[in-house]
Design an enzyme around this catalytic site. Structure first.
Site, PDB file in Angstrom:
ATOM      1  N   LYS A 119      -1.761  -6.903  -3.696  1.00  0.00           N
ATOM      2  CA  LYS A 119      -1.817  -6.965  -2.230  1.00  0.00           C
ATOM      3  C   LYS A 119      -2.933  -6.019  -1.805  1.00  0.00           C
ATOM      4  CE  LYS A 119       0.957  -5.913   1.896  1.00  0.00           C
ATOM      5  NZ  LYS A 119       2.190  -5.289   2.368  1.00  0.00           N
ATOM      6  N   TRP A 120      -3.984  -6.581  -1.253  1.00  0.00           N
ATOM      7  CA  TRP A 120      -5.204  -5.817  -0.902  1.00  0.00           C
ATOM      8  C   TRP A 120      -5.185  -5.568   0.604  1.00  0.00           C
ATOM      9  CZ3 TRP A 120     -10.390  -6.511  -3.730  1.00  0.00           C
ATOM     10  CH2 TRP A 120     -11.412  -5.841  -3.055  1.00  0.00           C
ATOM     11  N   ASP A 121      -4.978  -4.323   0.965  1.00  0.00           N
ATOM     12  CA  ASP A 121      -4.793  -3.942   2.365  1.00  0.00           C
ATOM     13  C   ASP A 121      -6.048  -3.256   2.903  1.00  0.00           C
ATOM     14  OD1 ASP A 121      -3.459  -3.431   4.748  1.00  0.00           O
ATOM     15  OD2 ASP A 121      -1.860  -2.241   3.846  1.00  0.00           O
TER      16      ASP A 121
ATOM     17  N   TRP B 131      -2.176  -5.436  16.595  1.00  0.00           N
ATOM     18  CA  TRP B 131      -1.268  -5.179  15.471  1.00  0.00           C
ATOM     19  C   TRP B 131       0.161  -5.521  15.904  1.00  0.00           C
ATOM     20  CZ3 TRP B 131       2.487  -1.084  15.053  1.00  0.00           C
ATOM     21  CH2 TRP B 131       3.116  -1.043  13.793  1.00  0.00           C
TER      22      TRP B 131
ATOM     23  N   ASP C  39       4.602  -1.484  -3.016  1.00  0.00           N
ATOM     24  CA  ASP C  39       3.594  -1.346  -1.960  1.00  0.00           C
ATOM     25  C   ASP C  39       2.958   0.044  -2.037  1.00  0.00           C
ATOM     26  OD1 ASP C  39       2.546  -1.451   1.021  1.00  0.00           O
ATOM     27  OD2 ASP C  39       3.274  -3.465   0.597  1.00  0.00           O
ATOM     28  N   ASP C  40       2.608   0.587  -0.912  1.00  0.00           N
ATOM     29  CA  ASP C  40       1.933   1.883  -0.800  1.00  0.00           C
ATOM     30  C   ASP C  40       2.778   2.994  -1.446  1.00  0.00           C
ATOM     31  OD1 ASP C  40       0.182   3.798   0.066  1.00  0.00           O
ATOM     32  OD2 ASP C  40       0.235   3.199   2.168  1.00  0.00           O
TER      33      ASP C  40
ATOM     34  N   ASN D 290      -6.617  -0.756   6.560  1.00  0.00           N
ATOM     35  CA  ASN D 290      -5.802  -0.345   7.706  1.00  0.00           C
ATOM     36  C   ASN D 290      -6.542   0.303   8.859  1.00  0.00           C
ATOM     37  OD1 ASN D 290      -2.901  -0.989   7.299  1.00  0.00           O
ATOM     38  ND2 ASN D 290      -3.304  -0.018   5.335  1.00  0.00           N
TER      39      ASN D 290
ATOM     40  N   ASP E   1       2.684  -7.399  10.298  1.00  0.00           N
ATOM     41  CA  ASP E   1       3.719  -6.387  10.030  1.00  0.00           C
ATOM     42  C   ASP E   1       4.937  -6.632  10.906  1.00  0.00           C
ATOM     43  OD1 ASP E   1       2.348  -5.109   8.076  1.00  0.00           O
ATOM     44  OD2 ASP E   1       1.620  -3.471   9.330  1.00  0.00           O
TER      45      ASP E   1
HETATM   46  C1  DGJ Z   1      -0.006  -2.084   6.281  1.00  0.00           C
HETATM   47  C2  DGJ Z   1       0.568  -3.350   5.711  1.00  0.00           C
HETATM   48  O1  DGJ Z   1       0.482  -4.386   6.639  1.00  0.00           O
HETATM   49  C3  DGJ Z   1       2.013  -3.086   5.315  1.00  0.00           C
HETATM   50  O2  DGJ Z   1       2.603  -4.274   4.839  1.00  0.00           O
HETATM   51  C4  DGJ Z   1       2.037  -2.013   4.265  1.00  0.00           C
HETATM   52  O3  DGJ Z   1       1.398  -2.475   3.113  1.00  0.00           O
HETATM   53  C5  DGJ Z   1       1.370  -0.748   4.785  1.00  0.00           C
HETATM   54  N1  DGJ Z   1       0.048  -1.027   5.296  1.00  0.00           N
HETATM   55  C6  DGJ Z   1       1.292   0.299   3.702  1.00  0.00           C
HETATM   56  O4  DGJ Z   1       0.598   1.414   4.086  1.00  0.00           O
END
Ligand code: DGJ
Length: 699
Positions: A448-450, A172, A338-339, A452, A520
């Site tokens: 934007k489909w994230d 990351w 975003d979030d 994590n 990021d």
């Molecule tokens: C990870 C993404 O890479 C960021 O750009 C952002 O959208 C965050 N998640 C939001 O929680």
């Protein structure tokens, strides 16, 4: 003829404009690879012959460069396919049954010597690009299920014993960092076991025997698969090199039921003698003309503003509207929240899964904000992370059994979240339902489909015990099913693939998403290296790049706004800084860069990329060419020891045409030949200096 078949020799040739791929049935009945390289004029001289054993310990099956090695008989190499039949037989004996040629597609039909299982090797020639799409289809014609214990997409055999392989490595905020190494005896494996493609390596191979950007033999193959992948390089005992690429067989098995067919993901492969640059340009043309989703493929990528770094989870309607006004003033065309807009999402501890608008933050839903954004002549985009759930969410409280887990285990949380079991049709139906409502009820142009976190405790309690090892691939298929359903129902919506930054950069996503969030890490210096690695296999048009604030949140480094813009202008430009903190002078400067980007973006987004020098060597020069237009970006880390001049020899111009290069506002007119041989000389004083030079052919 692009595809030639020689009946007597059972020999197949796939010839592109410059290169040729040849294989044939050998005397032992094996599909043997014969040649991959420059186009030949001596096809009649090729002969599969027979591969003789060296000893009883070095059998001919082990030595034969097969197009798709099954695990069976005297084979100890990495197999492409390993099967177990219902009666306990764990040995696959493939026999050639025939072939079909239809247009640019060749299919070689193989079947087990006894069991009704067929394996079809498929090749599609993309003649003008010298690229071949390869995949395999495994069909169970019997009544009993067959277990696929491994099933790769393709095998490649090289006569060279001394090859170098390149890929990316990282984590990351450190994605896409290129490395190149000499293969040594034995195996080398690059893989993901995380459920997603991940930040560590990328699902492709690049092999060379001493190439550079512009010269030398390069072989490459990129896998169109999002999920657990495996690339195995094998420098053999027999002075050859093998590559097997496909779905990772670690913790994998697939019950192929009666009359079912398993189609592997495709590999797009090619070879060139013009170095890494030619490879990248050919793949970029492939992506722009036939891989990226068709409905948005030709559309210009808008300048985007994303409010994540500005507000994190502190989202309010008023705050977003204020940012939207400022973004519009800069010339931004797409505003993305975003979030933090949904459920009880005030931090990363809660709310994931509850895909309804938080009414404290948005009292009348998203309507007011979207109307404001649209009124400012911008499209509206939104963030989701569908595949995940926080334990502290209404969804989890209602459906604690909707996650991946094993019996008698406490599921591991990561970023306070758990992975939803996409092998459960109820979960998929729920996710499709919430997205259909969101996209039907609101004027949303961009998603934007994230995702994590990786998957852990990979148990899908709704599936039978003998299907448990299929979950990794089933997750990928369900993910594809959701995005494809949404794309079909909402063709006007563009989608961005994000996975904690660049954890989902692969051709499986490139076929279904219009953009990647690259990393990021938005520090412009780091980003130059990340973007360079990305550019080897993926097109600039799909690369989202933001200008953010300084000192950067990751490394506290401060870099001039100009350098940050120039860096982000090398892909699809976005802005992600907190515009409330930008000074009037910064806003003016930014506005001018956005305007300039709109003038050059067709060259960056549609053009061919030429890497001239790498930031790994201290300064970077990257050029884009589209017809008679070209843009050169140059970056340094900082001048030392006085006046340092850089002479940059351009690439990709027409030597016979005359061009004007606009250097620091002054036009310099020369021939393409001059610019590509004598070059242009630039002075970049100070720390983090950068320049953008436009080069235009005279009409
Ligand atoms: C990870 C993404 O890479 C960021 O750009 C952002 O959208 C965050 N998640 C939001 O929680």
């Amino acid at each position: 003829m692009p595809i030639t078949y020689h009946e007597q020799k059972k020999l197949f040739s796939l010839a592109g404009e410059n290169t040729e791929y040849i294989f044939a049935l050998d005397y032992a009945g094996l599909i043997k690879h014969l040649y991959w390289g420059d186009k030949t004029s001596c096809l009649d001289d090729f002969d599969a012959g027979f591969t003789f054993e060296i000893s009883s310990n070095d059998p001919s099956t082990e030595l034969t460069p097969e197009e798709y090695s099954p695990w069976g008989g005297l084979r100890y190499k990495e197999p492409c396919i390993k099967t177990a039949f219902a009666d306990g037989t764990r040995d696959l004996a493939l026999v050639y049954k025939g072939h079909e040629i239809s247009g640019a597609v060749v299919k070689i039909n193989l079947a087990d010597a006894h069991y009704p299982l067929s394996v079809t090797l498929c090749y599609r020639l993309i003649e003008d690009l010298d690229i071949i799409e390869r995949w395999a289809e495994i069909a169970n014609g019997g009544q009993e299920p067959v277990t696929l214990q491994s099933v790769a997409s393709a095998e490649f055999n090289f006569k060279e014993e001394d090859l170098w392989q390149s890929n990316v490595f990282g984590h990351w905020i450190s994605e896409q960092k290129m490395f190149r190494e000499r293969l040594t005896p034995g195996k080398k494996v690059l893989e993901s076991r995380r459920g997603g493609t991940g930040h560590n390596h990328s699902p492709y191979f690049i092999l060379d025997n001493g190439a550079d950007e512009d010269h030398g033999r390069v072989y490459f193959g990129v896998l169109a698969h999002t999920g657990n992948f495996k690339v195995t390089f094998e420098k053999t005992q027999y002075r050859t090199t093998r590559v097997v690429i496909g779905i990772n067989d670690f913790d994998f098995s697939w019950q192929l039921k009666k009359k079912e067919t398993f189609r592997t993901p495709s590999v797009f492969c090619g070879c060139t003698d013009k170095g890494f640059g030619d490879m990248s340009r050919r793949l970029s043309i492939l992506a722009l003309t036939s891989i990226m989703p068709e409905n948005h493929r030709g559309a210009v990528r808008p300048v985007l503003y994303n409010s994540w770094e500005a507000t994190l989870f502190n989202v309010t309607c008023q705050g977003q509207m204020e940012l939207a006004e400022k973004a519009a003033g800069l010339g931004v065309e797409l505003f993305v929240i975003d979030d933090g807009w949904f459920g009880q999402r005030h931090s990363d501890k809660a709310g994931l899964g509850d895909w309804y608008v938080n009414r404290e933050k948005f009292p009348d839903g998203l309507k007011t904000l979207i109307e404001k954004v649209n009124g400012l002549a911008m499209d509206f985009g939104i963030w989701v992370e569908l595949e995940m759930v926080n334990p502290d969410s209404d969804l989890y409280r209602k459906h604690p059994d909707w996650i991946y887990n094993f019996n008698n285990r406490t599921p591991s949380t990561s970023r306070n979240q758990l992975a939803l079991n996409l092998c459960n049709p109820e979960v998929v139906a729920y996710l499709k339902g919430v997205m259909v409502s969101l996209l039907s009820d609101n004027n949303i142009a961009y998603v934007k489909w994230d995702v994590n976190r990786p998957i852990s405790e990979p148990g899908a309690l709704n599936l039978p015990i003998d299907d448990q090892e299929s979950i990794w691939y089933r997750h990928t298929l369900a993910f594809y099913d959701i995005i494809e359903t949404l794309r079909a129902q909402f063709p006007h919506v563009a989608f961005e693939a994000c996975a904690s930054g660049g954890g989902r950069i692969d051709y499986g996503c490139l076929m279904r998403f219009d953009q990647f969030w690259t990393s990021d890490n938005t520090d412009a210096l780091d980003r130059l290296a990340i973007q360079e690695g990305y550019s080897y296999m993926f097109p600039a048009k799909a690369m989202r790049a933001w200008v953010t604030d300084c000192p950067n949140f990751i490394d506290k480094r401060s870099i001039p706004l100009r350098y940050r813009f120039h860096c982000a202008m090398m892909g699809s430009l976005g802005i992600g800084g907190n515009l409330n903190k930008w000074t009037g002078a910064e806003m003016e400067e930014a506005k001018a860069f956005v305007a300039q980007y709109k003038e050059i973006r067709n060259v960056v987004q549609e053009g061919l990329i030429y890497r001239i020098s790498s930031i790994r060597e201290g300064h970077a020069a990257v050029q884009y060419v589209l017809g008679g237009e070209s843009v050169l970006f140059v970056f340094t880390r900082g001048e030392q020891f006085g006046r340092e001049l850089f002479t940059i020899t351009l690439k990709g111009l027409d030597p016979a045409r005359r061009y004007t290069a606009l250097i620091d506002g002054f036009p310099v007119e020369k021939s393409g030949d001059y610019f590509m041989k004598a070059g242009i000389t630039l002075h970049l004083p100070g720390d983090y200096a950068s320049k953008l030079v436009r080069i235009t052919a005279k009409t």
